[in-house]
Motif scaffolding. Sequence first.
Motif, PDB file in Angstrom:
ATOM      1  N   LYS A  37      38.278  30.467  45.487  1.00 22.24           N
ATOM      2  CA  LYS A  37      38.527  31.534  44.464  1.00 22.24           C
ATOM      3  C   LYS A  37      37.854  31.355  43.195  1.00 22.24           C
ATOM      4  O   LYS A  37      37.327  32.289  42.448  1.00 22.24           O
ATOM      5  N   THR A  41      35.112  33.673  41.446  1.00 26.85           N
ATOM      6  CA  THR A  41      35.044  34.141  40.361  1.00 26.85           C
ATOM      7  C   THR A  41      33.906  33.865  39.420  1.00 26.85           C
ATOM      8  O   THR A  41      33.289  34.574  38.588  1.00 26.85           O
ATOM      9  N   THR A  59      45.797  37.823  52.132  1.00 25.10           N
ATOM     10  CA  THR A  59      45.528  37.091  50.715  1.00 25.10           C
ATOM     11  C   THR A  59      43.880  37.457  50.304  1.00 25.10           C
ATOM     12  O   THR A  59      43.488  37.657  49.129  1.00 25.10           O
ATOM     13  N   ALA A  62      43.951  40.971  48.627  1.00 22.57           N
ATOM     14  CA  ALA A  62      44.672  40.835  47.236  1.00 22.57           C
ATOM     15  C   ALA A  62      43.690  40.225  46.452  1.00 22.57           C
ATOM     16  O   ALA A  62      43.775  40.575  45.140  1.00 22.57           O
ATOM     17  N   THR A  63      42.858  39.179  46.624  1.00 21.65           N
ATOM     18  CA  THR A  63      41.831  38.629  45.890  1.00 21.65           C
ATOM     19  C   THR A  63      40.813  39.543  45.796  1.00 21.65           C
ATOM     20  O   THR A  63      40.219  39.538  44.399  1.00 21.65           O
ATOM     21  N   ASN A  65      40.863  42.773  45.664  1.00 22.27           N
ATOM     22  CA  ASN A  65      41.467  43.653  44.506  1.00 22.27           C
ATOM     23  C   ASN A  65      41.551  43.083  43.168  1.00 22.27           C
ATOM     24  O   ASN A  65      41.142  43.858  42.272  1.00 22.27           O
ATOM     25  N   GLU A  66      41.911  41.876  42.945  1.00 24.44           N
ATOM     26  CA  GLU A  66      42.044  41.021  41.720  1.00 24.44           C
ATOM     27  C   GLU A  66      40.878  41.041  41.005  1.00 24.44           C
ATOM     28  O   GLU A  66      40.718  41.094  39.783  1.00 24.44           O
ATOM     29  N   LEU A  67      39.762  40.628  41.922  1.00 23.67           N
ATOM     30  CA  LEU A  67      38.458  40.377  41.272  1.00 23.67           C
ATOM     31  C   LEU A  67      37.594  41.327  41.211  1.00 23.67           C
ATOM     32  O   LEU A  67      36.440  41.179  40.673  1.00 23.67           O
ATOM     33  N   GLU A  69      36.916  43.875  39.638  1.00 27.14           N
ATOM     34  CA  GLU A  69      36.580  44.289  38.300  1.00 27.14           C
ATOM     35  C   GLU A  69      35.485  43.590  37.670  1.00 27.14           C
ATOM     36  O   GLU A  69      34.724  43.875  36.672  1.00 27.14           O
TER      37      GLU A  69
END
Length: 310
Positions: A37, A41, A59, A62-63, A65-67, A69
């Motif tokens: 991860k 990033t 997972t 979720a990752t 969706n989190e990254l 942007e």
Amino acid sequence: MSIDTPSEHLSEHLAVSKLDVSNMVAVVTGGAGGIGKGIVTALLQRGSTVVIADIEAGTTEATVNELSELGPVSGWATDVSDEGSVTALAEHVYDTHGRCNLLFNNAGVTSGGGGKPWEQEPNDWRWCFGVNVFGVAICTTEFVPRMIAGGRPGQIINTSSGDGGFAPVPTASVYAASKAAVSCFTEALHTNLVREGHNLRASVLYPSGGMMDTGLFTAQRNRPAHLARVGESTGRRSMTFTELKEIMTKVRGYEPEVADLVEHGNFVIDCVEARRFIIARDLEDTVALLHRRAEAIGRFEVPDHHNLGL
């Protein structure tokens, strides 16, 4: 008649341009958490398009969706130990993006708590080598021919470990043996890419710079039922990162340094762009250990081992 040494032969093809990862397509196995991860990033921050290949679909989602942007990132559920699963991944990447420039073979597991070598079961070997060694091999087989055919500059980065990659670990013999295999395989991969004059190179990553808060410590959560242990426990249970940190704090008398995984990811990408073969920090003690090992081998003695284990 003069005979070129291997180093002289390889030097004819060593000059390659540095990489700029912006606008490159990267595949990161085990990229939904931990070291992977952090790498994902860093890649997104530098303008890469990333496909996260991970066995944990929830997972991974979720990752993503989190990254999202940070840049173009997607996920694909993948079991790197399964040829069909990796073939599907490769076909998806090439159907969607038309290329892969950077392949991070990062997915990894432990064998199940370590223990004495004779306490390890065949399933411990099958599970650990299936992911750590066969996973790297299968991904290489599926992606590298496609990458060669594309003709574009690129890099294959295989995650090893100082535990095995540099020296054996008596209390984690199976895991360490798997990481030794990754290091050896990566050297062979790099040498053949250079000899054939391709624009691709290989790197071996030795995570370093502090304790890594990763899912490796609890990797047994993804162990298939058909590869479960059938006998008694080795007596060494898997522990979480927090539990291991607490134990090390008690033993040492102070808290160990914990790595910033995003900063570590950026360090990795710096090394990839420089096309460095060994990606690691703080190698002074390792170099000294390797010298002691070489000297012991020269005396026909058992070399020093790595003092750290999982």
